[in-house]
Design an enzyme around this catalytic site. Structure first.
Site, mmCIF file in Angstrom:
data_model
loop_
_atom_site.group_PDB
_atom_site.id
_atom_site.type_symbol
_atom_site.label_atom_id
_atom_site.label_comp_id
_atom_site.label_asym_id
_atom_site.label_seq_id
_atom_site.Cartn_x
_atom_site.Cartn_y
_atom_site.Cartn_z
ATOM 1 N N LYS A 81 0.737 -1.244 -0.145
ATOM 2 C CA LYS A 81 -0.052 -0.049 -0.008
ATOM 3 C C LYS A 81 0.939 1.191 -0.071
ATOM 4 C CE LYS A 81 -4.088 -2.375 2.252
ATOM 5 N NZ LYS A 81 -4.653 -2.926 3.449
ATOM 6 N N GLN A 125 -4.400 -1.086 9.652
ATOM 7 C CA GLN A 125 -4.350 -2.625 9.026
ATOM 8 C C GLN A 125 -4.970 -3.533 10.247
ATOM 9 O OE1 GLN A 125 -3.346 -3.209 5.864
ATOM 10 N NE2 GLN A 125 -4.261 -5.341 6.438
ATOM 11 N N ASP A 148 -10.839 3.525 3.885
ATOM 12 C CA ASP A 148 -11.301 1.707 3.949
ATOM 13 C C ASP A 148 -12.967 1.766 3.779
ATOM 14 O OD1 ASP A 148 -9.331 0.297 3.593
ATOM 15 O OD2 ASP A 148 -8.863 0.100 5.817
#
Ligand code: NAP
Length: 311
Positions: A81, A125, A148
């Site tokens: 990422k 994460q 997200d």
């Protein structure tokens, strides 16, 4: 004497019976592959152009990725990422913490990133160590930086048809359908898997695009009955080979979100790809399918967040 019919020619008014044999050659049509790698290249080029435009105005888009603990899989995900961000011209921050970081300390870091004007997107994460309440941490992220799309407020916005951010994986799947010009409106879409991260938002996005949607979970009786009726089949269970060729409607679009390891340790999806591709019309591979799209849509969400602050 009146002339009679020539040998083999039919008498006038009589039916002509022609004997012939039909040979049926088996036609095997392999599905067209939807490459997330190729599609990502185009989308990322657009993101990089938009990032350069913002940077030119002194507003470089910024993403913060927070990793707690040392799970090897998570380390790979965050590295990919961060690299994707750098390749697209973003400012990126990777905050790595030991698994002993307390929940209060993590919440403090999230608050600091919420207040940082250089950061437009925050990604924590998952999974987090067991002593940290992941729900509480996600809820602490400012909704306008929740790239997200996992915050309850963003889930609610999606549910009510006004998404601020679409969760990256389902958003990527929608882009894949768009890339093949698939007429989603009126199609029957079956989503296998009902997680908050993939299955549920996927079903919402398909519904909003006009599909008739069936969602299956681990309690579904006769999964094949449902999948065989799917024009669009999205599989996200984390169960290798849960969908086999006989469970696919000929010509269907099959999108495989799953990420598993085969007996040789090679990455594979939830669908028996080799056999399924002989039945499906379109299919996504693993690797090179939904995986790269998920990271790409994270970039898209971050650039959208940065552009919103520019208005
Ligand atoms: P998850 O939270 O474990 O959810 C799995 C879902 O599958 C659950 O809803 C579960 O049903 C359902 N399920 C399990 N067994 C089933 C069965 N036999 N029949 C029908 N449904 C079944 O997993 P996730 O986070 O959604 O991820 C799913 C897969 O996608 C994993 O392999 C993950 O690694 C992968 N993934 C890939 C990407 C990518 O970028 N490619 C991104 C995210 C996730 P219940 O609700 O009844 O438990």
């Amino acid at each position: 004497m009146a002339p009679g019919p020539r040998d083999g020619a039919p008498a006038p008014g009589s039916a002509r019976i022609i004997a012939f044999s039909i040979r049926i050659f088996p036609i095997t049509m392999s599905a067209q592959i939807i490459s997330g790698t190729l599609l990502s290249q185009n989308l990322r080029a657009d993101v990089a152009r938009r990032a350069a435009a913002l940077t030119g105005k002194g507003r470089q888009p910024g993403l913060a990725v927070v990793l707690v603990g040392d799970s090897p899989a998570s380390q790979v995900y965050v590295r990919n990422k961060v690299k994707a961000c750098e390749d697209s011209g973003f400012y990126s921050v990777l905050e790595k913490y030991d698994a002993t970081l307390s929940e209060a300390q993590l919440l403090e870091r999230v608050a600091a990133l919420n207040a940082d004007p250089k950061i437009h997107g925050i990604l924590v994460q998952l999974p987090l160590p067991a002593h940290i309440d992941a729900f509480k941490v996600i809820e602490a992220i400012a909704p306008e930086k929740d790239v997200d799309g996992f915050h309850v407020s963003n889930a609610g916005m999606l549910m009510t048809g006004q998404p601020l951010f679409r969760p990256c994986t389902p958003y990527g799947v929608m882009k894949m359908l768009e890339s093949i010009d698939y007429p989603v409106r009126g199609a029957h879409a079956v989503v296998v898997g009902a997680s908050n991260i993939v299955g549920k938002p996927q079903a919402m996005l398909l519904l909003q695009a006009g599909a008739t949607v069936t969602i299956c979970n681990s309690k579904t009786r006769d999964l094949g009955y449902h999948t065989r009726h799917a024009d669009i089949l999205v599989v996200a269970t984390g169960k290798r080979n849960i969908v086999t060729a006989d469970m696919i409607k000929p010509g269907a679009v099959v999108i495989d979100v799953g990420m598993n390891r085969d007996d040789n340790g090679k990455l594979c999806g939830d669908v028996d790809f080799e056999n399924a591709k002989e039945v499906a019309g379109w299919i996504t591979p693993v690797p090179g399918g939904v995986g790269p799209m998920t990271i790409t849509m994270l970039l898209v969400n971050t650039i959208e967040a940065a552009e919103r602050t520019d208005r």
